[in-house]
Design a protein around this motif. Structure first.
Motif, PDB file in Angstrom:
ATOM      1  N   SER A  13       6.758   1.252  -3.220  1.00 46.08           N
ATOM      2  CA  SER A  13       7.858   2.084  -3.693  1.00 46.08           C
ATOM      3  C   SER A  13       9.127   1.235  -3.590  1.00 46.08           C
ATOM      4  O   SER A  13       9.073   0.063  -3.211  1.00 46.08           O
ATOM      5  N   ARG A  14      10.243   1.830  -3.892  1.00 46.68           N
ATOM      6  CA  ARG A  14      11.516   1.124  -3.805  1.00 46.68           C
ATOM      7  C   ARG A  14      11.815   0.711  -2.361  1.00 46.68           C
ATOM      8  O   ARG A  14      12.428  -0.324  -2.110  1.00 46.68           O
ATOM      9  N   LEU A  15      11.356   1.486  -1.391  1.00 47.01           N
ATOM     10  CA  LEU A  15      11.690   1.249   0.008  1.00 47.01           C
ATOM     11  C   LEU A  15      10.677   0.389   0.756  1.00 47.01           C
ATOM     12  O   LEU A  15      11.043  -0.362   1.647  1.00 47.01           O
ATOM     13  N   LEU A  16       9.391   0.522   0.415  1.00 45.88           N
ATOM     14  CA  LEU A  16       8.379  -0.209   1.160  1.00 45.88           C
ATOM     15  C   LEU A  16       7.091  -0.389   0.371  1.00 45.88           C
ATOM     16  O   LEU A  16       6.895   0.238  -0.657  1.00 45.88           O
ATOM     17  N   PRO A  73     -10.751   7.122  10.402  1.00 49.11           N
ATOM     18  CA  PRO A  73     -10.914   6.240  11.564  1.00 49.11           C
ATOM     19  C   PRO A  73     -11.221   4.803  11.135  1.00 49.11           C
ATOM     20  O   PRO A  73     -12.005   4.571  10.230  1.00 49.11           O
ATOM     21  N   GLY A  74     -10.549   3.864  11.780  1.00 49.92           N
ATOM     22  CA  GLY A  74     -10.786   2.457  11.500  1.00 49.92           C
ATOM     23  C   GLY A  74      -9.940   1.851  10.401  1.00 49.92           C
ATOM     24  O   GLY A  74     -10.044   0.666  10.134  1.00 49.92           O
ATOM     25  N   THR A  75      -9.098   2.631   9.758  1.00 45.84           N
ATOM     26  CA  THR A  75      -8.245   2.117   8.689  1.00 45.84           C
ATOM     27  C   THR A  75      -7.101   1.300   9.271  1.00 45.84           C
ATOM     28  O   THR A  75      -6.482   1.696  10.248  1.00 45.84           O
ATOM     29  N   ASP A  76      -6.837   0.152   8.678  1.00 45.58           N
ATOM     30  CA  ASP A  76      -5.685  -0.672   9.057  1.00 45.58           C
ATOM     31  C   ASP A  76      -4.643  -0.577   7.958  1.00 45.58           C
ATOM     32  O   ASP A  76      -4.970  -0.673   6.775  1.00 45.58           O
ATOM     33  N   LEU A  77      -3.380  -0.378   8.356  1.00 47.08           N
ATOM     34  CA  LEU A  77      -2.260  -0.337   7.419  1.00 47.08           C
ATOM     35  C   LEU A  77      -1.240  -1.387   7.819  1.00 47.08           C
ATOM     36  O   LEU A  77      -0.961  -1.566   9.005  1.00 47.08           O
ATOM     37  N   VAL A  78      -0.677  -2.065   6.834  1.00 47.01           N
ATOM     38  CA  VAL A  78       0.484  -2.919   7.056  1.00 47.01           C
ATOM     39  C   VAL A  78       1.592  -2.358   6.179  1.00 47.01           C
ATOM     40  O   VAL A  78       1.425  -2.225   4.965  1.00 47.01           O
ATOM     41  N   ALA A 112       8.947   9.894   3.711  1.00 45.32           N
ATOM     42  CA  ALA A 112       8.449  10.384   2.427  1.00 45.32           C
ATOM     43  C   ALA A 112       7.838   9.244   1.613  1.00 45.32           C
ATOM     44  O   ALA A 112       6.776   9.407   0.995  1.00 45.32           O
ATOM     45  N   ALA A 113       8.477   8.080   1.625  1.00 43.96           N
ATOM     46  CA  ALA A 113       7.947   6.926   0.896  1.00 43.96           C
ATOM     47  C   ALA A 113       6.621   6.469   1.493  1.00 43.96           C
ATOM     48  O   ALA A 113       5.674   6.146   0.765  1.00 43.96           O
ATOM     49  N   MET A 114       6.530   6.461   2.827  1.00 46.11           N
ATOM     50  CA  MET A 114       5.291   6.046   3.476  1.00 46.11           C
ATOM     51  C   MET A 114       4.155   7.027   3.175  1.00 46.11           C
ATOM     52  O   MET A 114       3.045   6.615   2.832  1.00 46.11           O
ATOM     53  N   ARG A 115       4.436   8.322   3.269  1.00 46.35           N
ATOM     54  CA  ARG A 115       3.402   9.325   2.968  1.00 46.35           C
ATOM     55  C   ARG A 115       2.953   9.220   1.519  1.00 46.35           C
ATOM     56  O   ARG A 115       1.771   9.336   1.224  1.00 46.35           O
ATOM     57  N   HIS A 116       3.905   9.002   0.602  1.00 41.53           N
ATOM     58  CA  HIS A 116       3.569   8.866  -0.816  1.00 41.53           C
ATOM     59  C   HIS A 116       2.630   7.680  -1.036  1.00 41.53           C
ATOM     60  O   HIS A 116       1.614   7.788  -1.732  1.00 41.53           O
ATOM     61  N   CYS A 117       2.965   6.533  -0.452  1.00 36.61           N
ATOM     62  CA  CYS A 117       2.143   5.335  -0.621  1.00 36.61           C
ATOM     63  C   CYS A 117       0.760   5.513   0.001  1.00 36.61           C
ATOM     64  O   CYS A 117      -0.253   5.170  -0.608  1.00 36.61           O
ATOM     65  N   VAL A 118       0.710   6.060   1.197  1.00 34.82           N
ATOM     66  CA  VAL A 118      -0.577   6.249   1.873  1.00 34.82           C
ATOM     67  C   VAL A 118      -1.421   7.268   1.122  1.00 34.82           C
ATOM     68  O   VAL A 118      -2.630   7.097   0.968  1.00 34.82           O
TER      69      VAL A 118
END
Length: 124
Positions: A28-31, A87-92, A109-115
């Protein structure tokens, strides 16, 4: 603060999550969020494989004070979505320069949208 079992700390784990086989990303624009599926989980304990989150906030975001504020806000938002990850998911989570001016709610909101886009079967 994220519990230790939910922190991504090793350089090799960051590299595998960002560039590894079978990983996906959404921005997104933020992350930008990179996800590595649970099939590669290495951190396990009696509760099973732990979902882990790592943060990347470069100098392009701002000075040390701004970077620390962005990391603190992202950590708080990551703590809220951890229970919803498989379980076991890695996020960067990589912050873009626009994250310096964003509020905690906007970053969340940006993080939830991306995930949500990465893990389509999860309700986050």
């Amino acid at each position: 603060m994220l519990p230790a079992r939910h922190r991504l700390t090793e350089r090799a784990d960051f590299a595998a999550t960002i560039r590894g086989r079978g990983t996906t990303r959404h921005g997104s624009r933020l992350l930008v969020v990179h996800a590595r599926p649970a099939a590669h989980a290495t951190a396990t304990d009696a509760r099973g494989p732990a979902s882990r989150v790592g943060l990347v906030v470069s100098k392009a975001v701002g000075n040390a004070v701004v970077r620390t504020r962005v990391k603190r806000r992202l950590r708080a938002q990551a703590g809220e979505i951890l229970p919803h990850l498989p379980p076991g998911t890695d996020l960067v989570v990589r912050a873009n320069p626009a994250a310096a001016e964003a509020s905690s709610a906007e970053l969340g909101a940006a993080m939830r949208h991306c995930v949500r886009d990465l893990l389509v079967d999860e309700d986050i």
